[in-house]
Design an enzyme around this catalytic site. Structure first.
Site, mmCIF file in Angstrom:
data_model
loop_
_atom_site.group_PDB
_atom_site.id
_atom_site.type_symbol
_atom_site.label_atom_id
_atom_site.label_comp_id
_atom_site.label_asym_id
_atom_site.label_seq_id
_atom_site.Cartn_x
_atom_site.Cartn_y
_atom_site.Cartn_z
ATOM 1 C CG HIS A 147 -8.427 -1.019 -7.601
ATOM 2 N ND1 HIS A 147 -8.191 -1.217 -8.930
ATOM 3 C CD2 HIS A 147 -9.502 -1.763 -7.284
ATOM 4 C CE1 HIS A 147 -9.077 -2.094 -9.405
ATOM 5 N NE2 HIS A 147 -9.897 -2.428 -8.411
ATOM 6 C CD GLU A 206 -5.249 1.237 -13.053
ATOM 7 O OE1 GLU A 206 -4.949 0.645 -14.113
ATOM 8 O OE2 GLU A 206 -4.584 1.132 -12.001
ATOM 9 C CG ASP A 239 -6.268 -4.269 -7.593
ATOM 10 O OD1 ASP A 239 -5.863 -3.099 -7.527
ATOM 11 O OD2 ASP A 239 -5.745 -5.126 -8.333
#
Length: 356
Positions: free
Chosen positions: A290, A226, A55
């Site tokens: 991400h 996401e 991330d």
């Protein structure tokens, strides 16, 4: 220097003199500034930037790149003026969570933002005593000092989202500020947006703009979209990239949402989803996702940062490492990310070299 009289001695003496001259030159070379001595190598880099970094996030402000990634039990910042040398920088822990409470565990996906002259860290966390999605949320830290590596980080608490969720980010558009995150709604992880009243408070309606309704968003046994990230298009379009499928799947990839120029970001119908992933595994790089975006120091190049695994079936672990590569735009004004650059391939550093 005195040379012996014979021809052989003269030759040997001359050889020693040459060797000594070369040695002196080498020593002088070693005394040069590192940047000058290393310039040919310094002009390129190879992915990954670090051996671990799930991330990842980069922000460039005031002549520095600020970098952070998921550490699980704290938030740390890396700072460098030369992104290719990130691996030579020691991280600084700027915040550790309380032992108990709503934001005590699973500290994920931190993002550093500069808003109204202040620093803010958005991050996901889980309440102590829980491991389920219903107890995950996005929280905010504020630092009013000029340097995010110093000063006090104030816990501003949980963003007042309508759902439990993760991966919060912010962007400005049309004189307003928006918050986008990934809420948990039933079995799905979705993408939602809301207007912001302050850097830690939402106002008005929260609108769901994407759900995992494509096969490529359902890999790995879960239905997930996401990690939304905003990208302004050159023709005024609004783009949001997002990560699709379970992070432990090799097919973790990036999708794209687009709203045309002049559209209302809070109108769910304004957002259109790409039919296929816009960035996915390839060239021996797996689980690409991400991401974040940044510009080269001279402002002429667009770069993407993302995490990836160097092999198959490595899952959603600390083996995920940060990669960066340049991307461009189509004639229609859409981002064109291409394929992941193979690990260890030498690439030119972002144009302009050091951050300004």
């Amino acid at each position: 220097m005195r040379f012996p009289g014979s021809a052989n001695d003269l030759a040997r003496g001359f050889a020693r003199a040459v060797a000594w001259s070369v040695a002196i030159t080498a020593m002088v070379g070693c005394a040069l500034p590192a940047a000058a001595a290393d310039e040919p190598d310094a002009a390129t880099f190879a992915n990954p930037l670090l051996s671990s970094g799930p991330d990842p996030w980069i922000l460039q402000v005031g002549g520095y790149y600020y970098y952070t990634h998921t550490l699980g039990d704290r938030i740390a910042l890396w700072r460098t003026d030369y992104v290719a040398k990130l691996g030579e920088v020691a991280p600084l822990t700027v915040w550790t969570p309380p032992k108990e409470g709503a934001n005590a565990h699973s500290i994920w996906a931190p993002e550093l933002h500069r808003i109204d002259g202040k620093w803010f860290l958005y991050y996901s966390a889980t309440a102590s005593g829980f491991t389920d999605d219903d107890h995950r949320a996005v929280f905010v830290l504020e630092n009013t000092g000029p340097d995010p590596m110093r000063g006090k980080w104030i816990d501003r608490g949980r963003v007042n989202t309508a759902h439990a969720g993760i991966d919060g980010t912010v962007f400005d558009h049309g004189g307003k500020r928006y918050f986008v995150y990934s809420p948990y709604i039933g079995p799905d992880s979705a993408i939602a947006i809301a207007e912001m009243e302050s850097p830690w408070t939402l106002k008005g309606e929260e609108v769901v703009i994407a759900r995992p309704d494509r096969p490529w968003e359902r890999q790995g046994g879960r239905q997930i979209v996401e990690g939304p990230e905003f990208l302004a298009g050159p023709k005024g379009d609004l783009f949001l990239t997002y990560s699709a499928s379970a992070c432990w799947s090799d097919d973790y990839s990036l999708g794209l949402l687009r709203a045309s120029a002049g559209a209302d970001p809070l109108d769910a119908a304004a957002w259109r989803k790409s039919a296929q992933p816009v960035f996915k595994r390839g060239n021996g790089v797996y689980a690409t996702g991400h991401n974040g975006f940044f510009r080269s120091p001279d402002g002429l190049e667009n770069w993407i940062i993302y995490h990836a695994n160097p092999g198959r079936d490595m899952g959603c672990t600390a083996k995920r490492a940060p990669h960066i590569q340049r991307f461009g735009w189509t004639d229609a004004g859409w981002p064109e990310f291409g394929e992941p650059v193979p690990t260890a391939k030498r690439l030119p550093v972002p144009s302009g070299g050091r951050a300004r």
